[in-house]
Each structure stands twice: as C-alpha cells, then as structure tokens.
Design an enzyme around this catalytic site. Structure first.
Site, PDB file in Angstrom:
ATOM      1  N   CYS A 119       0.656  -1.254  -0.047  1.00  0.00           N
ATOM      2  CA  CYS A 119      -0.171  -0.016  -0.123  1.00  0.00           C
ATOM      3  C   CYS A 119       0.779   1.208   0.032  1.00  0.00           C
ATOM      4  O   CYS A 119       0.238   2.356  -0.475  1.00  0.00           O
ATOM      5  CB  CYS A 119      -1.050   0.099   1.129  1.00  0.00           C
ATOM      6  N   HIS A 252      -3.288   7.521   2.505  1.00  0.00           N
ATOM      7  CA  HIS A 252      -3.630   6.200   1.792  1.00  0.00           C
ATOM      8  C   HIS A 252      -5.040   5.930   2.297  1.00  0.00           C
ATOM      9  O   HIS A 252      -5.246   6.222   3.628  1.00  0.00           O
ATOM     10  CB  HIS A 252      -2.563   5.171   2.185  1.00  0.00           C
ATOM     11  N   ASN A 282     -10.076   0.229   0.215  1.00  0.00           N
ATOM     12  CA  ASN A 282      -8.571   0.388   0.225  1.00  0.00           C
ATOM     13  C   ASN A 282      -8.124  -0.060  -1.232  1.00  0.00           C
ATOM     14  O   ASN A 282      -8.467  -1.399  -1.374  1.00  0.00           O
ATOM     15  CB  ASN A 282      -7.854  -0.526   1.410  1.00  0.00           C
TER      16      ASN A 282
END
Ligand code: ACO
Length: 325
Positions: A119, A252, A282
């Site tokens: 990520c 993020h 996500n």
C-alpha cells in the site's frame, strides 16, 4: 554537481484515474457472507468498492489512468521518458505492468519497471521517479499506482474481503520545478520483521493461483497509528514546516479511523482531508493517486497548495511525500 546545475525537484504536471465499472455495496456483500453495512461502515468508513471485471486487467486500468493523465497534462506518450508502476497485483510475474503500459501507449523509447511496496507503493514510486528526474536520468516520467486486490482476496474471509477495492491512478512528473515547488520531500521506511502481519500466502511455484491476502488487522492498525504520525512529523521537520502550513492531507485510504487519527494529529479540519475510502475502499498503491485525481479535478486542490501524502502497507512499508502542486 557544479553550481548552476543544482538538482531540481520534479513537479506534478498531469493527473489521471480509472475505476472499474462494477460497484459492490456493503449490502451486496452481506448477502454472500456474514457481515453488515453497519459493521463495515462503523469500523472502516467503507460503503462500497469498485471491482475489476475479467477484461479490466491491471495493464488495462493503468493504461486508462495514464491516458487520462496525458490528456490532463496536454502531453503525448512520446513526451515521456519512462513508466514506473507501483503494484502488488501484476497481471503476470513478468513482463512488468510498466512495460505492458509502455507498449499500450505505443512508446517504443524510454524504460519501464514495477515497484513492489504494497500500500505504500505509490509513495515509493513517486520518490523513485523524483530521484531519476533530480539526477538528470529522465526529464518526464509517468508514475502509476494500480491494483486488482479483488484477485488476491479470499471472498469467504469476512475479516479481509470487505476492506479492499480495485482501481488505478496516475501522475506525470517533469523536471525543472523551482525550489519551493513540486516534490519537496519523500521519506521511505520499511521493517521486514513485521512481514507476517500483512502478507500474501503464495509465491511462484507455490500455489500461486490460490494465493490470498492474510492480515492481523489489529496489529496493522497499531503500527499505522504510530508510524504514520512519525512519517508526518519527519516530513515537516525536514522542510522546516509546521502543521499549520499544510493545506491538504491526501492519505492512503485504508480506514477512516486511521485517516482521522492522522488528521487530528495535524490539527486539520475534515474539509482539508481528501477521503475516498467510503466509495473506493482500500485500493492499496492506487489509493493516493485516485484521491489526488478526484480533489484536483473537482477543483478542491489548487496550484501552489501544499499537500501531505502518507501511507503504510505490507512489509511493513511506510512513508510520506510533501508536495507543492
Ligand atoms: N463483519 C462482521 N463482523 C466481523 C467482520 C465483518 N466483516 N470482520 C470481523 N468481524 C468480527 C470478528 O470476527 C470479531 O468477532 P468476535 O469478537 O466475535 O471474535 C469482531 O468482529 C471484532 O473483530 P476485530 O478484528 O477485533 O475488529 P477490529 O475492531 O480490529 O476491526 C479492522 C477490524 C477493521 C480490520 C481493523 O482492525 C483495521 O482497520 N485494521 C487496519 C487494517 C488496515 O488498515 N489494513 C490495510 C492497511 S495496509 C494495506 O493497505 C494493505
């Protein structure tokens, strides 16, 4: 480096995005597994996610985001010197997504490679591209974050499958930014000792076709809160800036609670935080460029605004980027 040839930062001159056509809501998931819209929204802020169809490969999504960024920048693929793609879900082990995108854009020059940092991948790729440009190895680079995490999930595991979505975001970086403009700083960190709290349990020749994501959510959450706070402080200190200088947080998008924690630390109002986790879930390495694209294109983020980006992901990897648009 001689005087007059001081390394100059790269600046963002184009932004693009692509989201898969299919949307799956929490209620739709609740029809398949034991979960509820209420549980997912309360714990994460997620309401829905985009899921890539079979024809929406990572190369396809990345190319769409790249084309969007080129239009936004008023450039052609021939103006680029290379392609760097952040992804943990490449369509193939090799060739990289980057060279496939290069081919899809009909670029027969320059270079392409992928960056793997889960990520945090977009921050890593942005930092890499900035270093290439600062060193004079490239003048203009396409940086893409793209993921199809839906292909890595165990759709019967309610503790992970409700959290992720698919998509792609892209930026174009070019050299020659003034001292106070562009990518002002990037900070990268990793600690492999914590590789087992968030990982994919497959590898080449080892049931790669059945590889799924495994996560100790509580541990990831704990690390995210401390590491992201440190990464933010480090970025500001490096530039002699304070929290009040930041106009936008583009984090993020893993979890609304983690985003709120960082925003509180920076004393930012909710109107200064770009949030897409509610609609995108996500999307790993794609989440920051997707959020940036949305806020730039709807006019919230403007030229000269100071933006802080931060991310944490499997590895563990984490980092931040301070950017003046
Ligand atoms: N629906 C309903 N109940 C669920 C679900 C679900 N989807 N998932 C878990 N539960 C249950 C659990 O089984 C547990 O039940 P029990 O108490 O009877 O055992 C209960 O809910 C609580 O489970 P926890 O895991 O303790 O829930 P928690 O409050 O920690 O929330 C979450 C889980 C949302 C995953 C949280 O830990 C989190 O956000 N962690 C960070 C994860 C993250 O951000 N990952 C990505 C970052 S890195 C990257 O982006 C790849």
């Amino acid at each position: 480096m001689t005087e007059g040839a001081r390394a100059r930062n790269a600046r963002i001159c184009g932004i693009g995005a692509y989201l898969p056509r299919t949307i799956i809501t929490n209620d739709e998931l609740a029809q398949r597994i034991e979960t509820s819209d209420e549980w997912i929204r309360a714990r994460t802020g997620i309401r829905q996610r985009h899921i890539a169809s079979e024809d929406e490969s990572c190369v396809f999504m990345a190319t769409k985001a790249a084309e969007d960024a080129l239009v936004h920048a008023g450039l052609k693929a021939g103006d680029l010197d290379g392609v760097i793609v952040a992804t943990s879900t490449p369509d193939q082990v090799f060739p990289s997504v980057a060279v496939r995108v290069q081919a899809a854009l009909a670029m027969d020059h320059g270079f392409g490679f992928d960056v793997s940092a889960a990520c945090s991948g977009f921050i890593y790729a942005l930092s890499t591209a900035n270093a290439f440009i600062r060193s004079g190895q490239a003048g203009r680079l396409l940086v893409i974050g793209v993921e199809a995490f839906s292909r890595l999930l165990d759709w019967n595991d309610r503790t992970t499958c409700v959290l992720f979505g698919d998509g792609a975001g892209a930026v174009i970086l070019e050299g020659g930014a003034s001292e106070k403009e562009g990518i002002l700083s990037t900070k990268l960190h990793s600690d492999g000792q914590f590789g087992d709290i968030l990982y994919v349990d497959g590898a080449v020749g080892k049931q790669a076709d059945k590889a799924v994501l495994k996560m100790n959510g509580r541990e990831v959450f704990r690390h995210a809160v401390t590491h992201l706070a440190d990464a933010v402080e480090e970025a500001l200190r490096d530039q002699g800036l304070s929290e009040s200088d930041i106009q936008w947080l583009v984090p993020h998008q893993a979890n609304q609670r983690i985003i709120d924690g960082v925003a509180r630390k920076l004393k930012l109002g909710s109107d200064q935080v770009v949030v897409t986790v509610d609609r995108h879930a996500n999307t790993s390495a794609a989440s920051i460029p997707l959020a940036l694209a949305e806020a730039v294109k709807d006019g919230r983020i403007k030229k000269n605004d100071l933006i802080l980006m931060e991310a944490l992901g499997g590895g563990l990897t984490w980092g931040s980027a301070l950017v003046r648009l």
